[in-house]
Design a protein around this motif. Structure first.
Motif, PDB file in Angstrom:
ATOM      1  N   CYS A  90      22.181  82.867  53.871  1.00  0.00           N
ATOM      2  CA  CYS A  90      20.957  82.321  54.687  1.00  0.00           C
ATOM      3  C   CYS A  90      20.069  83.444  54.504  1.00  0.00           C
ATOM      4  O   CYS A  90      20.086  84.772  54.585  1.00  0.00           O
ATOM      5  CB  CYS A  90      21.209  81.880  56.267  1.00  0.00           C
ATOM      6  SG  CYS A  90      22.070  83.152  57.131  1.00  0.00           S
ATOM      7  N   ASN A 112      18.705  77.911  53.743  1.00  0.00           N
ATOM      8  CA  ASN A 112      20.018  77.859  53.201  1.00  0.00           C
ATOM      9  C   ASN A 112      19.928  78.391  51.600  1.00  0.00           C
ATOM     10  O   ASN A 112      19.742  77.515  51.006  1.00  0.00           O
ATOM     11  CB  ASN A 112      20.655  76.258  53.511  1.00  0.00           C
ATOM     12  CG  ASN A 112      22.207  76.459  52.796  1.00  0.00           C
ATOM     13  OD1 ASN A 112      22.765  77.370  52.628  1.00  0.00           O
ATOM     14  ND2 ASN A 112      22.522  75.391  52.911  1.00  0.00           N
ATOM     15  N   ILE A 118      24.207  72.336  54.929  1.00  0.00           N
ATOM     16  CA  ILE A 118      24.325  72.653  56.236  1.00  0.00           C
ATOM     17  C   ILE A 118      23.856  71.321  57.050  1.00  0.00           C
ATOM     18  O   ILE A 118      22.700  70.979  56.729  1.00  0.00           O
ATOM     19  CB  ILE A 118      23.661  73.990  56.632  1.00  0.00           C
ATOM     20  CG1 ILE A 118      24.206  75.344  56.134  1.00  0.00           C
ATOM     21  CG2 ILE A 118      23.595  74.124  58.323  1.00  0.00           C
ATOM     22  CD1 ILE A 118      23.369  76.628  56.375  1.00  0.00           C
ATOM     23  N   TRP A 121      22.220  73.152  62.562  1.00  0.00           N
ATOM     24  CA  TRP A 121      22.471  74.783  62.669  1.00  0.00           C
ATOM     25  C   TRP A 121      22.232  75.243  64.227  1.00  0.00           C
ATOM     26  O   TRP A 121      21.399  74.666  64.871  1.00  0.00           O
ATOM     27  CB  TRP A 121      21.482  75.088  61.645  1.00  0.00           C
ATOM     28  CG  TRP A 121      19.858  74.648  61.647  1.00  0.00           C
ATOM     29  CD1 TRP A 121      19.590  73.660  61.195  1.00  0.00           C
ATOM     30  CD2 TRP A 121      19.106  75.098  62.415  1.00  0.00           C
ATOM     31  NE1 TRP A 121      18.117  73.142  61.168  1.00  0.00           N
ATOM     32  CE2 TRP A 121      17.922  74.463  62.184  1.00  0.00           C
ATOM     33  CE3 TRP A 121      18.777  76.224  63.499  1.00  0.00           C
ATOM     34  CZ2 TRP A 121      16.639  74.535  62.787  1.00  0.00           C
ATOM     35  CZ3 TRP A 121      17.702  76.405  63.719  1.00  0.00           C
ATOM     36  CH2 TRP A 121      16.564  75.679  63.605  1.00  0.00           C
ATOM     37  N   THR A 152      18.270  75.838  68.365  1.00  0.00           N
ATOM     38  CA  THR A 152      19.112  74.763  67.699  1.00  0.00           C
ATOM     39  C   THR A 152      18.075  73.884  67.135  1.00  0.00           C
ATOM     40  O   THR A 152      16.980  73.742  67.493  1.00  0.00           O
ATOM     41  CB  THR A 152      19.941  74.097  68.780  1.00  0.00           C
ATOM     42  OG1 THR A 152      19.133  73.500  69.883  1.00  0.00           O
ATOM     43  CG2 THR A 152      21.124  74.850  69.321  1.00  0.00           C
ATOM     44  N   ASP A 153      18.797  73.207  66.139  1.00  0.00           N
ATOM     45  CA  ASP A 153      17.764  72.298  65.245  1.00  0.00           C
ATOM     46  C   ASP A 153      17.397  71.190  66.290  1.00  0.00           C
ATOM     47  O   ASP A 153      17.865  70.868  67.119  1.00  0.00           O
ATOM     48  CB  ASP A 153      18.449  71.728  63.975  1.00  0.00           C
ATOM     49  CG  ASP A 153      19.796  70.696  64.295  1.00  0.00           C
ATOM     50  OD1 ASP A 153      19.354  69.838  65.014  1.00  0.00           O
ATOM     51  OD2 ASP A 153      20.805  71.080  64.369  1.00  0.00           O
ATOM     52  N   LEU A 188      22.683  82.718  61.537  1.00  0.00           N
ATOM     53  CA  LEU A 188      22.663  81.308  61.464  1.00  0.00           C
ATOM     54  C   LEU A 188      24.142  80.580  61.459  1.00  0.00           C
ATOM     55  O   LEU A 188      24.932  81.182  60.521  1.00  0.00           O
ATOM     56  CB  LEU A 188      22.039  80.799  60.156  1.00  0.00           C
ATOM     57  CG  LEU A 188      21.816  79.450  59.729  1.00  0.00           C
ATOM     58  CD1 LEU A 188      20.719  78.743  60.898  1.00  0.00           C
ATOM     59  CD2 LEU A 188      21.418  79.090  58.327  1.00  0.00           C
ATOM     60  N   ASN A 189      24.412  79.878  62.371  1.00  0.00           N
ATOM     61  CA  ASN A 189      25.756  79.433  62.524  1.00  0.00           C
ATOM     62  C   ASN A 189      26.983  80.490  62.284  1.00  0.00           C
ATOM     63  O   ASN A 189      27.835  80.233  61.697  1.00  0.00           O
ATOM     64  CB  ASN A 189      25.927  78.349  61.481  1.00  0.00           C
ATOM     65  CG  ASN A 189      25.346  77.006  61.628  1.00  0.00           C
ATOM     66  OD1 ASN A 189      24.626  76.670  62.665  1.00  0.00           O
ATOM     67  ND2 ASN A 189      25.320  76.090  60.876  1.00  0.00           N
TER      68      ASN A 189
END
Length: 196
Positions: A90, A112, A118, A121, A152-153, A188-189
């Protein structure tokens, strides 16, 4: 104490010798909850801490040991982070678009660049200064607790195609009390990202 040279895996820290001049060795300890772990020893007033995880945060204290084996009180704590890795799946770009005395507007782009898509995320980062915070945001759900920020998205930007095929961009209005340094580590995650 002062963190000087930092890389993804190493950090060099330095400190001032005690005024009494009785130190024959220094010991650098990292706080791990209520315990401490010895990271390094040195006969000079600096050392390089090696084999640290990229993008990781550490809080250390230095203790001086005299010729009789007695330890000094711990130094004031120093908190530092190693830098982002050179390679990652990422990529995060953080940009301050405008600023004024005690506030700013920033844009963050998440890419990404790995081989797998993904779908959903979360992005986490830490403010370098305790006076920084998020006031409002758009294109993502941004919350903060102390110096920690959790993003968060928003559903519409949850899918990130592999190999840079798509990006998610969000922004926020931030507040700063004094300095406004740019965060250095984004996760990221759970994966520490490269930064640009």
């Amino acid at each position: 104490m002062d963190p000087r040279h930092r890389t993804p895996e190493h950090a060099t820290v330095s400190w001032t010798a005690p005024a009494n001049g009785n130190a024959v060795r220094y010991e650098v300890y990292e706080r791990l909850g209520t315990n401490a772990q010895l990271l390094a020893t040195s006969t000079s007033t600096s050392t390089t801490l090696r084999n640290l995880p990229p993008g990781s945060e550490h809080t250390v204290n230095v203790l001086a040991r005299d010729a009789d084996g007695r330890l000094s009180r711990p130094s004031e704590p120093l908190t530092f982070s190693t830098t982002a890795p050179r390679e990652s799946s990422c990529l995060v770009t953080y940009r301050v678009d405008s600023g004024w005395g005690n506030g700013f507007v920033a844009t963050v782009t998440v890419s990404n660049v790995g081989d797998a898509p993904i779908n959903g995320w979360t992005l986490d980062f830490t403010w370098p200064s305790t006076g920084q915070s998020v006031q409002s945001s758009w294109n993502a759900n941004v919350t903060g607790s102390g110096t920690r920020v959790h993003v968060t998205d928003n559903g519409a930007n949850a899918e990130l195609a592999p190999r840079g095929g798509s990006t998610a961009t969000f922004g926020f209005v931030g507040a700063n009390d004094g300095a406004n340094p740019i965060p250095t580590t984004f996760t990221l995650n759970g994966t520490v990202c490269r930064t640009s």
